[in-house]
Design a protein around this motif. Structure first.
Motif, PDB file in Angstrom:
ATOM      1  N   ASP A 153       0.860  -1.180   0.000  1.00 21.11           N
ATOM      2  CA  ASP A 153       0.000   0.000   0.000  1.00 21.11           C
ATOM      3  C   ASP A 153       0.897   1.231   0.000  1.00 21.11           C
ATOM      4  O   ASP A 153       1.672   1.449   0.944  1.00 21.11           O
ATOM      5  CB  ASP A 153      -0.894  -0.036   1.239  1.00 21.11           C
ATOM      6  CG  ASP A 153      -1.871   1.126   1.310  1.00 21.11           C
ATOM      7  OD1 ASP A 153      -1.724   2.094   0.530  1.00 21.11           O
ATOM      8  OD2 ASP A 153      -2.778   1.076   2.163  1.00 21.11           O
ATOM      9  N   MET A 154       0.801   2.065  -1.038  1.00 21.48           N
ATOM     10  CA  MET A 154       1.667   3.239  -1.129  1.00 21.48           C
ATOM     11  C   MET A 154       1.352   4.281  -0.062  1.00 21.48           C
ATOM     12  O   MET A 154       2.163   5.187   0.167  1.00 21.48           O
ATOM     13  CB  MET A 154       1.560   3.854  -2.529  1.00 21.48           C
ATOM     14  CG  MET A 154       2.144   2.964  -3.615  1.00 21.48           C
ATOM     15  SD  MET A 154       1.787   3.545  -5.312  1.00 21.48           S
ATOM     16  CE  MET A 154       2.616   5.144  -5.320  1.00 21.48           C
ATOM     17  N   THR A 155       0.194   4.183   0.589  1.00 17.99           N
ATOM     18  CA  THR A 155      -0.123   5.111   1.671  1.00 17.99           C
ATOM     19  C   THR A 155       0.324   4.579   3.027  1.00 17.99           C
ATOM     20  O   THR A 155       0.215   5.282   4.034  1.00 17.99           O
ATOM     21  CB  THR A 155      -1.631   5.408   1.725  1.00 17.99           C
ATOM     22  OG1 THR A 155      -2.351   4.202   2.048  1.00 17.99           O
ATOM     23  CG2 THR A 155      -2.136   5.959   0.396  1.00 17.99           C
ATOM     24  N   ALA A 156       0.822   3.357   3.050  1.00 16.40           N
ATOM     25  CA  ALA A 156       1.326   2.756   4.296  1.00 16.40           C
ATOM     26  C   ALA A 156       2.424   1.773   3.902  1.00 16.40           C
ATOM     27  O   ALA A 156       2.241   0.553   3.946  1.00 16.40           O
ATOM     28  CB  ALA A 156       0.205   2.060   5.066  1.00 16.40           C
ATOM     29  N   ILE A 157       3.573   2.299   3.506  1.00 20.87           N
ATOM     30  CA  ILE A 157       4.669   1.476   3.003  1.00 20.87           C
ATOM     31  C   ILE A 157       5.147   0.536   4.107  1.00 20.87           C
ATOM     32  O   ILE A 157       5.406   0.979   5.234  1.00 20.87           O
ATOM     33  CB  ILE A 157       5.824   2.360   2.514  1.00 20.87           C
ATOM     34  CG1 ILE A 157       5.347   3.293   1.384  1.00 20.87           C
ATOM     35  CG2 ILE A 157       6.994   1.513   2.035  1.00 20.87           C
ATOM     36  CD1 ILE A 157       6.367   4.328   0.975  1.00 20.87           C
ATOM     37  N   PRO A 158       5.239  -0.769   3.838  1.00 29.43           N
ATOM     38  CA  PRO A 158       5.706  -1.704   4.863  1.00 29.43           C
ATOM     39  C   PRO A 158       7.049  -1.267   5.441  1.00 29.43           C
ATOM     40  O   PRO A 158       7.970  -0.922   4.699  1.00 29.43           O
ATOM     41  CB  PRO A 158       5.828  -3.028   4.094  1.00 29.43           C
ATOM     42  CG  PRO A 158       4.836  -2.900   2.982  1.00 29.43           C
ATOM     43  CD  PRO A 158       4.880  -1.455   2.588  1.00 29.43           C
ATOM     44  N   ALA A 181      -1.936  13.101  -0.009  1.00 26.73           N
ATOM     45  CA  ALA A 181      -1.482  11.707   0.076  1.00 26.73           C
ATOM     46  C   ALA A 181      -0.352  11.435  -0.902  1.00 26.73           C
ATOM     47  O   ALA A 181       0.600  10.709  -0.589  1.00 26.73           O
ATOM     48  CB  ALA A 181      -2.657  10.767  -0.182  1.00 26.73           C
ATOM     49  N   GLY A 182      -0.437  12.009  -2.109  1.00 30.11           N
ATOM     50  CA  GLY A 182       0.624  11.822  -3.087  1.00 30.11           C
ATOM     51  C   GLY A 182       1.931  12.438  -2.635  1.00 30.11           C
ATOM     52  O   GLY A 182       3.010  11.825  -2.766  1.00 30.11           O
ATOM     53  N   LEU A 183       1.877  13.650  -2.073  1.00 26.65           N
ATOM     54  CA  LEU A 183       3.087  14.305  -1.578  1.00 26.65           C
ATOM     55  C   LEU A 183       3.660  13.550  -0.385  1.00 26.65           C
ATOM     56  O   LEU A 183       4.887  13.403  -0.265  1.00 26.65           O
ATOM     57  CB  LEU A 183       2.776  15.751  -1.206  1.00 26.65           C
ATOM     58  CG  LEU A 183       2.235  16.637  -2.335  1.00 26.65           C
ATOM     59  CD1 LEU A 183       1.936  18.041  -1.816  1.00 26.65           C
ATOM     60  CD2 LEU A 183       3.211  16.700  -3.510  1.00 26.65           C
ATOM     61  N   ASP A 184       2.785  13.076   0.490  1.00 29.63           N
ATOM     62  CA  ASP A 184       3.255  12.288   1.631  1.00 29.63           C
ATOM     63  C   ASP A 184       3.950  11.012   1.168  1.00 29.63           C
ATOM     64  O   ASP A 184       4.939  10.583   1.766  1.00 29.63           O
ATOM     65  CB  ASP A 184       2.088  11.934   2.547  1.00 29.63           C
ATOM     66  CG  ASP A 184       1.571  13.130   3.343  1.00 29.63           C
ATOM     67  OD1 ASP A 184       2.277  14.161   3.401  1.00 29.63           O
ATOM     68  OD2 ASP A 184       0.462  13.024   3.897  1.00 29.63           O
ATOM     69  N   PHE A 185       3.422  10.405   0.102  1.00 32.91           N
ATOM     70  CA  PHE A 185       4.061   9.198  -0.413  1.00 32.91           C
ATOM     71  C   PHE A 185       5.485   9.478  -0.883  1.00 32.91           C
ATOM     72  O   PHE A 185       6.406   8.705  -0.596  1.00 32.91           O
ATOM     73  CB  PHE A 185       3.256   8.598  -1.570  1.00 32.91           C
ATOM     74  CG  PHE A 185       4.094   7.685  -2.416  1.00 32.91           C
ATOM     75  CD1 PHE A 185       4.472   6.431  -1.956  1.00 32.91           C
ATOM     76  CD2 PHE A 185       4.563   8.101  -3.662  1.00 32.91           C
ATOM     77  CE1 PHE A 185       5.285   5.601  -2.723  1.00 32.91           C
ATOM     78  CE2 PHE A 185       5.369   7.286  -4.427  1.00 32.91           C
ATOM     79  CZ  PHE A 185       5.732   6.029  -3.955  1.00 32.91           C
ATOM     80  N   ILE A 186       5.674  10.559  -1.629  1.00 35.16           N
ATOM     81  CA  ILE A 186       7.024  10.864  -2.111  1.00 35.16           C
ATOM     82  C   ILE A 186       7.981  10.996  -0.927  1.00 35.16           C
ATOM     83  O   ILE A 186       9.086  10.433  -0.934  1.00 35.16           O
ATOM     84  CB  ILE A 186       7.024  12.142  -2.958  1.00 35.16           C
ATOM     85  CG1 ILE A 186       6.234  11.916  -4.253  1.00 35.16           C
ATOM     86  CG2 ILE A 186       8.465  12.570  -3.282  1.00 35.16           C
ATOM     87  CD1 ILE A 186       6.105  13.154  -5.126  1.00 35.16           C
TER      88      ILE A 186
END
Length: 288
Positions: A153-158, A181-186
């Motif tokens: 999950d890109m919003t909760a990277i293992p 969410a997209g900026l947080d992912f980066i």
């Protein structure tokens, strides 16, 4: 910007590969937009051929070439380098990286989430290594030895995904539900890297407005101010962001706006949710 199709002699059967095609050495010292000029270079032709793709004016091909070129010129596509791909779908990059000796972890949504989002119906989701096979790029035995697939999950990277030399995503982060969410992912993707590791991501860029945009939908559109704010945030945290170069280009195909249903080519700029958009690439080196 106009939706009138440029004269066919400007794009059909083009670009023509230069006779001296090779990967570049210092092409991307900035984080750029997709522009026609890139397609007409030797380095772009080299990557299209190497990735088993037909050379054509299409922004998805630009995204793959951008990611590969940015990693190549930073010396990361080498024997033993560890790479992590997010939202890989059925793209050719994991196979190509593995064929060059990289050890790759390829990730995508779990099957249930992908089915709910409609990605399985459009063949844009990977459920395992079988979907990533490209025998013309990488022998199957090499792929199965060098690539590991896992849902992520890109919003909760293992949290166990750490220590990579590089990570990447190709137009996946705009589907995480919101601009935030997209900026947080980066930013979170940098935590998967060793110090000095490099993240290379592409996403959707709003050419129309730095105010009005699309947010909190299945596909969001990032504005210049969103990316500048991200760069400031990452720089303050000690990371190095390749300076943003958000000039859209002024060649004929840069001025052409593709309307739905989208053409197979030329397809550099497009109308999406009432906005003119294109692809943007972002390069970040993790600080110590």
């Amino acid at each position: 910007m106009t939706d009138a199709l440029p004269a066919e002699e400007l794009w059909r059967g083009k670009p023509v590969p230069p006779p001296d095609s090779w990967p570049g050495a210092r092409v991307f010292d900035r984080s750029p937009l997709c522009r026609q000029a890139d397609f007409e270079t030797g380095w772009f032709a080299w990557w299209a051929e190497s990735l088993g793709e037909r050379l054509r004016y299409h922004r998805k091909l630009w995204e793959f070439a951008f990611i590969a070129q940015a990693l190549h010129e930073r010396g990361l596509l080498r024997l033993g380098a560890r790479g992590l791909g997010f939202g890989v779908g059925q793209e050719p990059l994991p196979a190509w990286f593995a064929a060059r000796g990289c050890r790759v972890t390829a990730s995508d949504q779990d099957v249930a989430a992908a089915e709910q989002a409609g990605w399985t119906r459009s063949d844009q989701h990977s459920a395992g290594l079988e979907a990533l096979q490209r025998p013309h790029l990488c022998p199957p035995e090499t792929l199965f030895r060098s690539v590991v697939f896992r849902p992520a999950d890109m919003t909760a990277i293992p949290p166990d995904l750490t220590g990579f030399d590089f990570c990447w995503s190709a137009c996946a982060l705009e589907h995480l539900g919101s601009i935030a969410a997209g900026l947080d992912f980066i930013e979170a993707s940098l935590e998967t890297l060793r110090p000095g590791g490099v993240a290379v991501h592409t996403t959707e860029f709003n050419l129309t407005s730095d105010d009005d945009t699309v947010d909190h939908q299945g596909t969001v559109l990032f504005r210049a101010r969103d990316l500048h704010a991200l760069a400031d945030r990452l720089t303050a945290a000690g990371h190095r962001v390749a300076p943003l170069d958000l000039t859209p280009g002024d060649a004929p195909l840069d001025r052409h706006l593709d309307l739905p249903p989208y053409r197979p080519e030329p397809h550099l700029k497009l109308a999406l949710e009432g906005h003119e958009t294109t692809s943007v690439g972002i390069i970040v080196t993790r600080g110590g």
